[in-house]
Write an enzyme that holds these catalytic residues in place. Sequence first.
Site, PDB file in Angstrom:
ATOM      1  N   SER A 111       0.853  -1.197   0.000  1.00 34.97           N
ATOM      2  CA  SER A 111       0.000   0.000   0.000  1.00 34.97           C
ATOM      3  C   SER A 111       0.880   1.235   0.000  1.00 34.97           C
ATOM      4  O   SER A 111       1.105   1.848  -1.021  1.00 34.97           O
ATOM      5  CB  SER A 111      -0.973  -0.013   1.184  1.00 34.97           C
ATOM      6  N   GLY A 112       1.421   1.621   1.160  1.00 36.73           N
ATOM      7  CA  GLY A 112       2.298   2.801   1.201  1.00 36.73           C
ATOM      8  C   GLY A 112       3.777   2.449   1.106  1.00 36.73           C
ATOM      9  O   GLY A 112       4.625   3.342   0.986  1.00 36.73           O
ATOM     10  N   GLY A 113       4.108   1.177   1.199  1.00 35.41           N
ATOM     11  CA  GLY A 113       5.504   0.742   1.044  1.00 35.41           C
ATOM     12  C   GLY A 113       6.422   1.083   2.204  1.00 35.41           C
ATOM     13  O   GLY A 113       7.641   1.017   2.058  1.00 35.41           O
ATOM     14  N   CYS A 176       3.779  10.260  10.306  1.00 36.34           N
ATOM     15  CA  CYS A 176       4.397  10.436   8.991  1.00 36.34           C
ATOM     16  C   CYS A 176       3.301  10.367   7.929  1.00 36.34           C
ATOM     17  O   CYS A 176       2.659   9.343   7.753  1.00 36.34           O
ATOM     18  CB  CYS A 176       5.438   9.343   8.759  1.00 36.34           C
ATOM     19  N   GLY A 180       1.082   4.326   4.447  1.00 34.46           N
ATOM     20  CA  GLY A 180      -0.125   3.824   3.800  1.00 34.46           C
ATOM     21  C   GLY A 180      -1.130   3.250   4.785  1.00 34.46           C
ATOM     22  O   GLY A 180      -0.767   2.668   5.803  1.00 34.46           O
ATOM     23  N   ILE A 241      -6.640  -6.227   2.026  1.00 37.23           N
ATOM     24  CA  ILE A 241      -7.567  -5.229   2.552  1.00 37.23           C
ATOM     25  C   ILE A 241      -7.867  -4.235   1.425  1.00 37.23           C
ATOM     26  O   ILE A 241      -6.946  -3.665   0.835  1.00 37.23           O
ATOM     27  CB  ILE A 241      -6.949  -4.437   3.727  1.00 37.23           C
ATOM     28  N   ASN A 477       4.243  -3.175  13.396  1.00 38.20           N
ATOM     29  CA  ASN A 477       4.457  -2.148  12.379  1.00 38.20           C
ATOM     30  C   ASN A 477       5.885  -1.606  12.386  1.00 38.20           C
ATOM     31  O   ASN A 477       6.257  -0.872  11.471  1.00 38.20           O
ATOM     32  CB  ASN A 477       3.459  -1.001  12.548  1.00 38.20           C
ATOM     33  N   TYR A 478       6.658  -1.929  13.412  1.00 37.88           N
ATOM     34  CA  TYR A 478       8.084  -1.637  13.355  1.00 37.88           C
ATOM     35  C   TYR A 478       8.786  -2.924  12.921  1.00 37.88           C
ATOM     36  O   TYR A 478       9.626  -3.480  13.625  1.00 37.88           O
ATOM     37  CB  TYR A 478       8.613  -1.140  14.713  1.00 37.88           C
TER      38      TYR A 478
END
Length: 535
Positions: A111-113, A176, A180, A241, A477-478
């Site tokens: 999605s946002g990479g 940030c 994404g 998703i 997510n990290y």
Amino acid sequence: MEMSRASFGLLLLLLLGFLIISSSATSGSIYENFVQCLSKHSSPFDQASSIVYAQTNSSFTNVLQSYIRNQRFNAFSTPKPLIIVTPSDESQVQAAIICSRDIGIQLRIRSGGHDYDGLSYVSDVPFFILDMFNLRSINVNITDETAWVQAGATLGELYYKIWEKSRVHGFPAGVCPTVGVGGHLSGGGYGNMLRRYGLSIDHIVDAQIVNVNGYILDRKSMGEDLFWAIRGGGGASFGVILSYKVKLVRVPEIVTVFRVEKTLAQNATDIVYQWQHITDKIDNDLFTRLLLQPITVKSDNGSAKTVRVTFISLFLGDSTRLISVMNKDFPELGLKKEDCMEMSWIESVLYWANFDNGTSVDVLLNRTSDSVNFLKRKSDYVQKPISRDDLEGLWKKIIELGKPGMVFNSYGGRMSEIPASETPFPHRAGNIFKIQYSVSWHDEGAEADKEHMNLIRELYSYMTPLVSKTPRGAYLNYRDVDIGISHNGKDSYQEGKVYGVQYFMNNFDRLVKVKTAVDPQNFFRYEQSIPPLPY
Ligand SMILES: Cc1cc2nc3c(=O)[nH]c(=O)nc-3n(C[C@H](O)[C@H](O)[C@H](O)COP(=O)(O)OP(=O)(O)OC[C@H]3O[C@@H](n4cnc5c(N)ncnc54)[C@H](O)[C@@H]3O)c2cc1C
Ligand SMILES: *[C@@H]1O[C@H](CO)[C@@H](O)[C@H](O)[C@H]1NC(C)=O
Ligand SMILES: *[C@@H]1O[C@H](CO)[C@@H](O)[C@H](O)[C@H]1NC(C)=O
Ligand SMILES: *[C@@H]1O[C@H](CO)[C@@H](O)[C@H](O)[C@H]1NC(C)=O
Ligand SMILES: *[C@@H]1O[C@H](CO)[C@@H](O)[C@H](O)[C@H]1NC(C)=O
Ligand SMILES: *[C@@H]1O[C@H](CO)[C@@H](O)[C@H](O)[C@H]1NC(C)=O
Ligand SMILES: *[C@@H]1O[C@H](CO)[C@@H](O)[C@H](O)[C@H]1NC(C)=O
């Protein structure tokens, strides 16, 4: 009979030629097979070929690089996808899954990479990228305070669309703006309203996902187990998703930010020590992030190395109330009214994203990242305040290593009220703050990679006695592939459990159950996906 050198050479040449032809024919025919399959399964039919990029296409590299946010995975030697599929219609996502399965090629969803270890666009087996950037519509409904957001939208676009309709609504997610929605919301999502409102996943009320059979499901048709899993368990283990429906939150017309720096000579040790004792208990409207960095200060005596601690805050209220909260509970920082800046919530979004005062809100619609470095990140949770002595030791280590920095993010507040099993994200009550370890660099090459990775790993290892244990917590997510045994196409529950319990603790087994039910053959797999149980 002995073969002459010449004819041996000729044979070799023929063989080589055959290999080259057959390998390009393979990749070419994969492209053709895919496009053919796609047009069979998706509508509108005539668009099928225009959304698939073959390696030979002159735009291939540009499309691939557009959403690479870590230069470490933008090298010549980085494995490249056989094709990139860029659906602009939901039916094309459905078809892409069916066709990838038919052809038997692994699918990476991007999605946002922003995946820190590049798992959305790199694999060590042949793979396709399903790139969601064209699916990024956002529909905000202020009447019922919700928004439907497609996976390819960025957080900046979401904040902008909310701001267009209301100055007193916002959404609790990352700071940030180019991150994404697809990865961020499926993996947790936190930002500077965390103590007041919790995580992004705490505000998801519906979702659309394409499952392994190519069906589009919403909350009702997917059921509460899968709906639970895709709010923190990472989307890419379960399906693609398409969108989330989120509940907006109320923000005051005036919020306050501040940024105060303290070096060791300015009592940083005492202040950080004290901060640990109040940060999870202080007024829920206050969120503080500490940046800890090694710096060199110059004086008449020459230069000396020290650690600088930067306190950055968002307060959901005006500066008068903030000062009274600080005077009462955290006088050690010595915050003064002139350190505080009052602004609208959307201006605070820009401030936290490091845009200059006066920058137009339109900048949130810019999907291009500012500086794309080589980087590595890691995470930890702290449950007991670190003693003064241990802080002193940590400063020495930070100065000695010289490059990695740390970020401390307050927890507590709303985070402590939500049960650990409510969503797959387990790090709730009992955590004082979260650490992000961070190192970034500009030089290309294996040497520089190795040097910086070693430094950050050493800092992480140094922290072992001071952070959460058995298991040592980590934030999905990290993304950090150092955690656990990492090899692609994980089938084993035991292997998956290594990183699984660090990311999800007691929620890991429920994620495995959901995975086993919705994708028993493990089509949706990657280095840190949820493994299904063997059958
Ligand atoms: C500069 C920067 C700042 C950040 N700041 C924050 C922050 O403030 N708070 C925070 O919580 N995190 C932050 N992060 C981490 C960020 O939340 C995660 O990297 C997140 O997963 C990124 O989502 P993405 O869609 O951009 O990433 P991607 O790399 O596209 O995806 C990440 C993961 O999600 C999967 N995925 C992506 N889209 C879908 C989809 N549509 N369906 C199913 N699976 C999907 C991918 O396959 C991959 O496994 C930051 C990261 C960066 C690089
Ligand atoms: C590259 O692929 C895109 C998407 O399929 C297509 O629109 C374009 O025409 C292709 N370009 C070339 C030069 O083949
Ligand atoms: C917004 O939500 C309200 C209340 O649920 C609903 O009546 C209305 O139709 C929605 N508006 C749009 C544009 O969807
Ligand atoms: C550091 O703290 C001590 C005692 O708490 C105080 O006397 C001193 O003025 C402080 N120094 C600075 C630079 O703030
Ligand atoms: C310079 O060094 C002396 C002796 O170590 C010290 O007392 C003094 O404070 C230092 N001055 C500065 C500006 O750092
Ligand atoms: C931003 O700039 C304007 C005009 O220069 C000024 O009035 C305002 O105080 C500034 N705001 C902040 C937060 O610095
Ligand atoms: C978007 O941001 C990038 C990186 O900061 C910048 O180079 C570019 O000019 C910006 N684009 C626009 C249209 O503002």
